[in-house]
Design an enzyme around this catalytic site. Structure first.
Site, PDB file in Angstrom:
ATOM      1  N   LYS A 132       0.849  -1.190   0.000  1.00 31.09           N
ATOM      2  CA  LYS A 132       0.000   0.000   0.000  1.00 31.09           C
ATOM      3  C   LYS A 132       0.889   1.245   0.000  1.00 31.09           C
ATOM      4  CE  LYS A 132      -4.297   1.149   2.480  1.00 31.09           C
ATOM      5  NZ  LYS A 132      -4.969   0.923   3.764  1.00 31.09           N
TER       6      LYS A 132
HETATM    7  O1  G3P Z   1      -7.564   1.943   5.637  1.00 33.31           O
HETATM    8  C1  G3P Z   1      -7.965   3.100   5.008  1.00 33.31           C
HETATM    9  C2  G3P Z   1      -9.314   3.608   5.420  1.00 33.31           C
HETATM   10  O2  G3P Z   1     -10.277   2.603   5.290  1.00 33.31           O
HETATM   11  C3  G3P Z   1      -9.350   4.323   6.726  1.00 33.31           C
HETATM   12  O3  G3P Z   1     -10.643   4.553   7.206  1.00 33.31           O
HETATM   13  O4  G3P Z   1     -12.179   5.199   9.026  1.00 33.31           O
HETATM   14  O5  G3P Z   1      -9.750   5.785   9.208  1.00 33.31           O
HETATM   15  O6  G3P Z   1     -11.230   6.972   7.600  1.00 33.31           O
HETATM   16  P1  G3P Z   1     -10.972   5.697   8.306  1.00 33.31           P
END
Ligand code: G3P
Length: 218
Positions: free
Chosen positions: A83
């Site tokens: 990633k």
């Molecule tokens: O892993 C990336 C993403 O899904 C993060 O989500 O909830 O931290 O905005 P969030």
């Protein structure tokens, strides 16, 4: 639509993998920090549990260090998706890894223009963050619609739209209606997909009525 779980919690990953409905796992530095575990052994453990893609994110932001980190990560297992952030350095690493046959997940995508660049760099997955756009009063799902539309114009693009920063089942069902390839969701959001009050009510009635028959199937 494929379901990935967005977590580094081994118990949650094992539990969701046992349903047979889990297609992969995504992690990020924040989730690794939350787990309190050593990064590389943790990713190795996840790759042993799930046969689908497991995203492991580089920590560096400069090209040279990112490239070296990516080299370490890609060797962890065959199902690793490295990633990288949607930056010039990240996309340069993406292009090199993709050309070499390694899966790459390009993260922190907030615009259709960025998604276009990621596809040109050969990304396996582009991760648009719907929840974080909603958080700043922009409709995150609009971005999914834009990217799906753009990618569909170009048969030579093979990048899958991986809906990230998912906060609720509506993010998933609306993205599925648009044809997004993958949703990566926190464990509680995947579990919420099962729920409907009429299912609970209907099941309770069936259980009670079955008791009245006095019968047993076994
Ligand atoms: O892993 C990336 C993403 O899904 C993060 O989500 O909830 O931290 O905005 P969030």
């Amino acid at each position: 639509m494929k379901f990935f779980v967005d977590t580094a919690d081994i118990d949650d990953i094992k539990d969701l993998a046992s349903t047979g409905l889990l297609d992969g796992v995504t992690t990020n530095p924040s989730l690794i920090a939350k787990s309190g575990k050593e990064f590389i052994p943790l990713i190795e453990e996840i790759c042993d549990i799930v046969s689908g893609p497991v995203s492991a994110e580089v920590a560096a932001t400069d090209y040279e260090t990112m490239r070296k980190e990516a080299e370490v990560l890609r060797k962890i297992a065959d199902n690793i998706a490295v990633k990288v952030p949607l930056t010039p350095a990240g996309l340069k690493v993406c292009k090199e890894l993709s050309d070499g046959g390694t899966m790459v997940n390009v993260t922190l995508c907030f615009s259709a223009a960025q998604a276009l660049l990621a596809a040109k760099a050969g990304a396996t997955f582009i991760s648009p963050f719907v929840g974080r756009l909603d958080d700043i009063s922009q409709t995150g799902l609009d971005l999914i619609a834009e990217i799906v539309t753009i990618y569909s114009q170009y048969p030579n693009f093979h990048t899958e739209v991986l809906v990230a920063s998912v906060r609720n089942p509506l993010h998933i069902t609306e993205s599925a209606k648009m044809g997004a390839d993958v949703a990566t969701c926190p464990p509680n959001v995947i579990r919420a997909l099962y729920n409907h009050p009429l299912t609970d009510k209907g099941l309770a009635a069936f259980v009670e009525d079955w008791k009245k028959t006095g019968q047993s199937i076994l």
